[in-house]
Design a protein around this motif. Structure first.
Motif, PDB file in Angstrom:
ATOM      1  N   GLY A  72       0.803  -1.222   0.000  1.00 15.45           N
ATOM      2  CA  GLY A  72       0.000   0.000   0.000  1.00 15.45           C
ATOM      3  C   GLY A  72       0.829   1.261   0.000  1.00 15.45           C
ATOM      4  O   GLY A  72       0.432   2.289  -0.563  1.00 15.45           O
ATOM      5  N   SER A  73       2.026   1.203   0.608  1.00 11.40           N
ATOM      6  CA  SER A  73       2.870   2.402   0.654  1.00 11.40           C
ATOM      7  C   SER A  73       3.461   2.736  -0.710  1.00 11.40           C
ATOM      8  O   SER A  73       3.984   3.819  -0.909  1.00 11.40           O
ATOM      9  N   ALA A  74       3.344   1.807  -1.644  1.00 11.33           N
ATOM     10  CA  ALA A  74       3.876   2.043  -2.996  1.00 11.33           C
ATOM     11  C   ALA A  74       2.924   2.871  -3.846  1.00 11.33           C
ATOM     12  O   ALA A  74       3.241   3.195  -4.986  1.00 11.33           O
ATOM     13  N   ILE A  75       1.755   3.202  -3.277  1.00 12.22           N
ATOM     14  CA  ILE A  75       0.798   4.027  -4.012  1.00 12.22           C
ATOM     15  C   ILE A  75       1.450   5.377  -4.309  1.00 12.22           C
ATOM     16  O   ILE A  75       2.072   5.981  -3.432  1.00 12.22           O
ATOM     17  N   GLY A  76       1.316   5.829  -5.531  1.00 16.86           N
ATOM     18  CA  GLY A  76       1.967   7.070  -5.974  1.00 16.86           C
ATOM     19  C   GLY A  76       1.403   8.302  -5.292  1.00 16.86           C
ATOM     20  O   GLY A  76       0.377   8.270  -4.629  1.00 16.86           O
ATOM     21  N   GLY A  77       2.089   9.401  -5.425  1.00 22.25           N
ATOM     22  CA  GLY A  77       1.626  10.668  -4.866  1.00 22.25           C
ATOM     23  C   GLY A  77       2.581  11.188  -3.818  1.00 22.25           C
ATOM     24  O   GLY A  77       3.738  10.801  -3.747  1.00 22.25           O
ATOM     25  N   ASP A  78       2.048  12.064  -2.960  1.00 19.03           N
ATOM     26  CA  ASP A  78       2.883  12.665  -1.928  1.00 19.03           C
ATOM     27  C   ASP A  78       2.996  11.749  -0.712  1.00 19.03           C
ATOM     28  O   ASP A  78       2.504  10.629  -0.711  1.00 19.03           O
ATOM     29  N   ASP A  79       3.641  12.260   0.336  1.00 14.98           N
ATOM     30  CA  ASP A  79       3.856  11.466   1.541  1.00 14.98           C
ATOM     31  C   ASP A  79       2.541  11.046   2.200  1.00 14.98           C
ATOM     32  O   ASP A  79       2.437   9.961   2.745  1.00 14.98           O
ATOM     33  N   THR A  80       1.543  11.917   2.141  1.00 18.98           N
ATOM     34  CA  THR A  80       0.239  11.594   2.718  1.00 18.98           C
ATOM     35  C   THR A  80      -0.371  10.390   2.011  1.00 18.98           C
ATOM     36  O   THR A  80      -0.917   9.486   2.647  1.00 18.98           O
ATOM     37  N   ALA A  81      -0.265  10.336   0.705  1.00 26.20           N
ATOM     38  CA  ALA A  81      -0.803   9.200  -0.056  1.00 26.20           C
ATOM     39  C   ALA A  81      -0.066   7.917   0.310  1.00 26.20           C
ATOM     40  O   ALA A  81      -0.684   6.850   0.432  1.00 26.20           O
ATOM     41  N   HIS A  82       1.244   8.003   0.491  1.00 25.08           N
ATOM     42  CA  HIS A  82       2.016   6.822   0.887  1.00 25.08           C
ATOM     43  C   HIS A  82       1.587   6.318   2.260  1.00 25.08           C
ATOM     44  O   HIS A  82       1.425   5.115   2.467  1.00 25.08           O
ATOM     45  N   ILE A  83       1.385   7.244   3.185  1.00 24.27           N
ATOM     46  CA  ILE A  83       0.986   6.863   4.551  1.00 24.27           C
ATOM     47  C   ILE A  83      -0.413   6.258   4.544  1.00 24.27           C
ATOM     48  O   ILE A  83      -0.653   5.199   5.141  1.00 24.27           O
ATOM     49  N   LEU A  84      -1.350   6.920   3.876  1.00 19.08           N
ATOM     50  CA  LEU A  84      -2.719   6.390   3.809  1.00 19.08           C
ATOM     51  C   LEU A  84      -2.756   5.050   3.077  1.00 19.08           C
ATOM     52  O   LEU A  84      -3.488   4.137   3.473  1.00 19.08           O
ATOM     53  N   GLY A  85      -1.955   4.919   2.027  1.00 19.02           N
ATOM     54  CA  GLY A  85      -1.876   3.654   1.307  1.00 19.02           C
ATOM     55  C   GLY A  85      -1.334   2.548   2.183  1.00 19.02           C
ATOM     56  O   GLY A  85      -1.820   1.413   2.166  1.00 19.02           O
ATOM     57  N   ALA A  86      -0.310   2.862   2.982  1.00 22.17           N
ATOM     58  CA  ALA A  86       0.277   1.867   3.890  1.00 22.17           C
ATOM     59  C   ALA A  86      -0.732   1.436   4.951  1.00 22.17           C
ATOM     60  O   ALA A  86      -0.869   0.244   5.249  1.00 22.17           O
ATOM     61  N   ILE A  87      -1.461   2.393   5.509  1.00 21.84           N
ATOM     62  CA  ILE A  87      -2.471   2.061   6.536  1.00 21.84           C
ATOM     63  C   ILE A  87      -3.586   1.224   5.930  1.00 21.84           C
ATOM     64  O   ILE A  87      -3.974   0.188   6.481  1.00 21.84           O
ATOM     65  N   GLY A  88      -4.102   1.649   4.790  1.00 22.79           N
ATOM     66  CA  GLY A  88      -5.158   0.885   4.121  1.00 22.79           C
ATOM     67  C   GLY A  88      -4.683  -0.492   3.708  1.00 22.79           C
ATOM     68  O   GLY A  88      -5.385  -1.493   3.881  1.00 22.79           O
ATOM     69  N   GLY A  89      -3.469  -0.562   3.168  1.00 20.02           N
ATOM     70  CA  GLY A  89      -2.908  -1.855   2.767  1.00 20.02           C
ATOM     71  C   GLY A  89      -2.714  -2.782   3.954  1.00 20.02           C
ATOM     72  O   GLY A  89      -2.955  -3.987   3.861  1.00 20.02           O
TER      73      GLY A  89
END
Length: 154
Positions: A72-89
């Motif tokens: 999930g942290s590999a989701i593109g975008g800024d740092d917020t997107a990486h963090i939200l992607g990691a949490i969701g993943g």
């Protein structure tokens, strides 16, 4: 780098969820060797097929959450997107890991109801590697892991 971590986490996860405890009458742990067990004569009264499930799914949840977090942290975008992607993943991965381990660790077996020679009834659940028919003489082996085996084996 994140792709490589995701790819490395998957085999570890699959190895973990595929490991299940051996529950058969012929399965022994090394720590059971060189120990004394008690054996009692009995007769099988009845048996029924059962499904034995793992009661410890924490490892599957943890591996799934870790793999999902990395992916999930590999989701593109800024740092917020990486963090939200990691949490969701991590959340999705944890749920998937728990479900996968629960399904992969299921085993089939039998619940035997036996009448001991003193008249008492006992139940033993074990894997399906040994089949004992109702009415057949057998022995209940008491130790670290109880099991029922046909009398003719001894």
């Amino acid at each position: 780098m994140k792709k490589y971590l995701s790819l490395m986490a998957l085999p570890l996860f699959m190895l973990n969820v595929a490991c299940t405890a051996d529950i058969g009458a012929n399965d022994y742990y090394a720590s059971s060797a060189n120990t004394v067990n008690t054996a009692k004569m009995c007769t099988v009264v009845s048996l029924r097929p059962v499904t034995v499930k793992s009661n410890d799914n924490n490892a599957g949840t943890l591996f799934g959450a870790a793999a999902g977090g990395v992916a999930g942290s590999a989701i593109g975008g800024d740092d917020t997107a990486h963090i939200l992607g990691a949490i969701g993943g991590a959340l999705v991965g944890g749920i998937a890991g728990d479900a996968a381990q629960a399904e992969l660790s299921k085993q089939t077996g039998y619940e035997y109801i036996v009448r001991l020679d003193n008249g008492n009834l006992a139940t033993i659940v074990q894997g399906n590697d040994v089949y004992i028919q109702p009415g057949q003489k057998c022995m209940v082996l008491y130790g670290r892991q109880a099991r029922v085996v046909p009398y003719g084996q001894y």
